[in-house]
Enzyme design. Sequence first.
Site, mmCIF file in Angstrom:
data_model
loop_
_atom_site.group_PDB
_atom_site.id
_atom_site.type_symbol
_atom_site.label_atom_id
_atom_site.label_comp_id
_atom_site.label_asym_id
_atom_site.label_seq_id
_atom_site.Cartn_x
_atom_site.Cartn_y
_atom_site.Cartn_z
ATOM 1 N N MET A 30 0.674 -1.176 0.035
ATOM 2 C CA MET A 30 0.098 -0.010 0.652
ATOM 3 C C MET A 30 0.704 0.630 0.005
ATOM 4 O O MET A 30 0.523 2.220 -0.132
ATOM 5 C CB MET A 30 -0.924 0.155 1.287
ATOM 6 N N ASN A 32 3.908 4.142 1.408
ATOM 7 C CA ASN A 32 4.669 4.607 2.218
ATOM 8 C C ASN A 32 5.393 3.336 2.136
ATOM 9 O O ASN A 32 5.715 3.144 3.060
ATOM 10 C CB ASN A 32 3.300 4.764 3.311
ATOM 11 N N HIS A 37 8.628 -3.248 3.567
ATOM 12 C CA HIS A 37 9.348 -3.298 1.797
ATOM 13 C C HIS A 37 10.014 -3.890 1.503
ATOM 14 O O HIS A 37 9.423 -4.714 0.013
ATOM 15 C CB HIS A 37 8.231 -2.869 1.562
ATOM 16 N N GLY A 149 4.908 -10.113 3.919
ATOM 17 C CA GLY A 149 5.811 -9.978 5.283
ATOM 18 C C GLY A 149 4.912 -10.777 6.231
ATOM 19 O O GLY A 149 3.506 -11.175 6.369
ATOM 20 N N ASP A 152 2.338 -9.448 9.507
ATOM 21 C CA ASP A 152 0.429 -9.257 8.671
ATOM 22 C C ASP A 152 0.368 -11.202 8.714
ATOM 23 O O ASP A 152 0.507 -11.942 8.030
ATOM 24 C CB ASP A 152 0.007 -8.572 7.930
ATOM 25 N N GLN A 155 -3.417 -12.003 7.708
ATOM 26 C CA GLN A 155 -3.102 -11.475 6.375
ATOM 27 C C GLN A 155 -2.653 -12.838 5.479
ATOM 28 O O GLN A 155 -2.991 -13.384 4.624
ATOM 29 C CB GLN A 155 -2.658 -10.175 6.431
ATOM 30 N N VAL A 178 10.710 -7.000 9.132
ATOM 31 C CA VAL A 178 11.943 -5.699 10.206
ATOM 32 C C VAL A 178 11.027 -4.818 10.743
ATOM 33 O O VAL A 178 10.464 -4.782 11.258
ATOM 34 C CB VAL A 178 12.056 -5.467 8.857
ATOM 35 N N SER A 187 6.668 -0.096 10.618
ATOM 36 C CA SER A 187 5.409 -0.965 9.780
ATOM 37 C C SER A 187 4.806 1.107 9.125
ATOM 38 O O SER A 187 4.885 1.788 9.996
ATOM 39 C CB SER A 187 3.720 -0.453 11.093
HETATM 40 O O1 PAF Z 1 -0.456 -5.835 3.242
HETATM 41 C C1 PAF Z 1 -1.120 -4.905 3.179
HETATM 42 O O2 PAF Z 1 0.427 -3.677 2.307
HETATM 43 C C2 PAF Z 1 -2.363 -5.432 2.017
HETATM 44 O O3 PAF Z 1 -3.122 -5.708 2.888
HETATM 45 C C3 PAF Z 1 -2.018 -5.649 0.793
HETATM 46 C C4 PAF Z 1 -1.306 -7.183 1.019
HETATM 47 C C5 PAF Z 1 -0.959 -4.924 -0.205
HETATM 48 C C6 PAF Z 1 -3.495 -5.707 0.445
HETATM 49 O O4 PAF Z 1 -3.811 -4.641 0.015
#
Ligand code: PAF
Length: 283
Positions: A30, A32, A37, A149, A152, A155, A178, A187
Amino acid sequence: MNTVKTVLELRAAVARARSEGKRIGLTPTMGNLHSGHVALVSKAVQRADFVVATIFVNPLQFGPSEDLATYPRTLAADQEKLLQAGCHLLFTPTVEEMYPHGMADQTLVSVPHLSEGLCGASRPGHFDGVATVVSKLFNMVQPDLAVFGEKDFQQLAVIRAMVRDLNMPIKIIGEPTVRAADGLALSSRNGYLSEEQRAAAPALYRIISQIGTSIRGGEQDFERLLDDGKRQLESAGFRVDYLEIRNAGSLRPATAQDRDIVILGAAFLGTTRLIDNLHLHEQ
Ligand code: PAF
């Protein structure tokens, strides 16, 4: 590194790479971007020949009272980081490009059980939004592998289940969290913290780690560990959303007999909700 905004351009660029025999890697984000990342992109660069990153602040996964409008958008800096990390293509669609028929009638992908409880309980519909956008991105890019990652954790479990259940031919790679030098998981939402809150924030992982140490040391009274942990979080200034010891595969509450355990926590400092976890791998 090219940046494209439409599905048509994305598909054309990926098709070119695939026709050259390249293995395609995907890192959905998303934006930033921080070092966490960058680690995801670097992993994709190691494992694939052509790496696509996506930046899309997905409205479908935000609740009505959440931070969709204020979520930080830092495209120029993100592009620079992706370039340095060796990313080949960046996809930055608009909401209209992703949801051309609107979101109200959008077909949803919903992963039962794993999406419920934990973050799913405090963020109703969140994981349907995640599973839906990730499956759309998977269909648009058709990558060989995708990197997410472990921060999450729920997720990642939801995405792994979706890929398994819908027979998506994509290898899902989980990348370790990290952390800042003081232990705080990186985050984008850390940017919302005041100086005082930032100083308190590492307590979340510290307390999760203490619980991990106790379990590794043979402590079997999980309820007591969690009660102590919640009390400590509150003394550190947090409002606890949840602190749980779960089976790392099913995400159901763990018992002392479970060998594969994850400790997960979510807690607010002011209005900022932080999450973290510690996976105690099978002993
Ligand atoms: O982890 C994230 O940044 C978001 O949930 C993702 C996986 C890009 C889905 O929008």
